[in-house]
Write an enzyme that holds these catalytic residues in place. Structure first.
Site, PDB file in Angstrom:
ATOM      1  N   ASN A  48       0.850  -1.298  -0.037  1.00  0.00           N
ATOM      2  CA  ASN A  48      -0.077  -0.001   0.129  1.00  0.00           C
ATOM      3  C   ASN A  48       0.668   1.234  -0.086  1.00  0.00           C
ATOM      4  OD1 ASN A  48      -1.935   2.050   0.418  1.00  0.00           O
ATOM      5  ND2 ASN A  48      -2.508   1.388   2.633  1.00  0.00           N
ATOM      6  N   LYS A  56       0.061   4.108  -0.416  1.00  0.00           N
ATOM      7  CA  LYS A  56      -0.489   5.319   0.264  1.00  0.00           C
ATOM      8  C   LYS A  56      -0.329   6.724  -0.754  1.00  0.00           C
ATOM      9  CE  LYS A  56      -0.487   3.029   4.667  1.00  0.00           C
ATOM     10  NZ  LYS A  56      -0.335   3.270   6.233  1.00  0.00           N
ATOM     11  N   HIS A  86      -9.606   0.661   4.628  1.00  0.00           N
ATOM     12  CA  HIS A  86      -8.342   0.803   5.353  1.00  0.00           C
ATOM     13  C   HIS A  86      -8.579   1.796   6.539  1.00  0.00           C
ATOM     14  CE1 HIS A  86      -4.313   2.373   6.189  1.00  0.00           C
ATOM     15  NE2 HIS A  86      -3.990   1.186   5.545  1.00  0.00           N
ATOM     16  N   GLU A  90      -7.107   4.269   7.415  1.00  0.00           N
ATOM     17  CA  GLU A  90      -7.119   5.627   7.453  1.00  0.00           C
ATOM     18  C   GLU A  90      -8.292   6.296   6.873  1.00  0.00           C
ATOM     19  OE1 GLU A  90      -2.188   5.314   7.239  1.00  0.00           O
ATOM     20  OE2 GLU A  90      -3.442   5.204   5.071  1.00  0.00           O
ATOM     21  N   GLU A 146      -5.392  -5.359  10.349  1.00  0.00           N
ATOM     22  CA  GLU A 146      -4.637  -4.194  10.528  1.00  0.00           C
ATOM     23  C   GLU A 146      -4.718  -3.654  11.719  1.00  0.00           C
ATOM     24  OE1 GLU A 146      -2.495  -2.699   6.724  1.00  0.00           O
ATOM     25  OE2 GLU A 146      -4.487  -1.901   6.785  1.00  0.00           O
ATOM     26  N   GLY A 161       2.272   2.288  10.741  1.00  0.00           N
ATOM     27  CA  GLY A 161       2.894   3.457  10.691  1.00  0.00           C
ATOM     28  C   GLY A 161       3.640   3.792  12.101  1.00  0.00           C
ATOM     29  N   SER A 186       3.057  -2.058  10.078  1.00  0.00           N
ATOM     30  CA  SER A 186       4.615  -2.149  10.432  1.00  0.00           C
ATOM     31  C   SER A 186       5.290  -3.278   9.975  1.00  0.00           C
ATOM     32  CB  SER A 186       4.680  -1.773  11.647  1.00  0.00           C
ATOM     33  OG  SER A 186       4.170  -0.191  12.139  1.00  0.00           O
TER      34      SER A 186
END
Length: 249
Positions: free
Chosen positions: A12, A14, A96, A98, A166, A172, A212
């Site tokens: 991904n 991003k 996702h 985010e 996730e 991150g 991560s």
């Protein structure tokens, strides 16, 4: 005998990259030695989907990072599965964390997007995961089962779906769920699918881990029986992505 699930590694990217840096990354991937027994899919920014699909070796897939729930219309700034397919791209990442937590997408909206993307023939990498306060409150299962149900209610054909677990607290942050923590949630998710969808789907659907993942952490995670691959963030923009793709060799 458990079904053999083909290892799946998604990258991904991003909101990162430009034609120069992505071109270099694609060159690295194209010339790298990549395990043929692994499905590889790269999630590119929408504006570069055409560019990436034209440059990346055809044995690797490309994914959009999001799409809308209808084919066309007055929805400024959105892209549809039909447009994604028109660029030769066959996957989309939906739900996702985010999208959920930065852009406020609800379980319901994500479910509608999943339904439409599948109806249009895209493969879907559907993401679920709990936040740190939810894990600390001991409600991980409740959260991920609710998110999974909103997705499952919208799936007719599971062969086109990869489920990505996730934990939001590990994205991150450099914190990775321990291989044991990941395995535990994956196993419970698989059991949920067997109970609420079907024994067959629960055994066959690929559940991948994200949060991560690096070349250093991937091998032990890949050895867990219910971890069928990865959705990789930052490390997918680096040459070490190849090591992660080959984690199960």
């Amino acid at each position: 005998m458990a079904p053999t699930r083909k290892f799946f590694v998604g990258g991904n990217w991003k909101l990162n990259g430009d034609k120069k840096s992505l071109g270099e990354l694609i060159h690295t991937l194209n010339s790298g030695k990549i395990n043929a027994d692994t499905d590889v899919v790269c999630g590119a920014p929408t504006i570069y989907l055409d560019f990436v699909r034209s440059k990346l070796d055809s044995k690797m897939g490309v994914a959009a990072q999001n799409c809308y729930k209808v084919a066309k219309g007055a929805f400024t700034g959105e892209v549809s599965p039909a447009m994604i397919k028109d660029c030769g791209v066959s996957w989309v990442i939906l739900g996702h964390s985010e999208r959920r937590h930065v852009f406020g997408e609800s379980d319901e909206l994500i479910g509608q997007k999943v339904a439409h993307a599948l109806q249009e023939g895209l493969g879907v990498i559907a993401c679920i995961g709990e936040k740190l306060d939810e894990r600390e409150a001991g409600i991980t299962e409740k959260v991920v089962f609710e998110q999974t149900k909103a997705i499952a209610d919208n799936v007719k054909d599971w062969s086109k779906v990869v489920l990505a677990y996730e934990p939001v607290w590990a994205i991150g942050t450099g914190k990775t769920a321990s291989p044991q923590q990941a395995q535990e949630v994956h196993e419970k998710l698989r059991q949920w699918l067997k109970t609420h969808v079907s024994e067959e789907v629960g055994g066959a659907v690929r559940i991948i881990y994200g949060g991560s993942v690096t070349a250093a952490t991937c091998k032990e995670l890949a050895s867990k029986p219910d971890v069928d691959g990865f959705l990789v963030g930052g490390a997918s923009l680096k040459p070490e992505f190849i090591d992660i793709i080959n984690a199960r060799q």
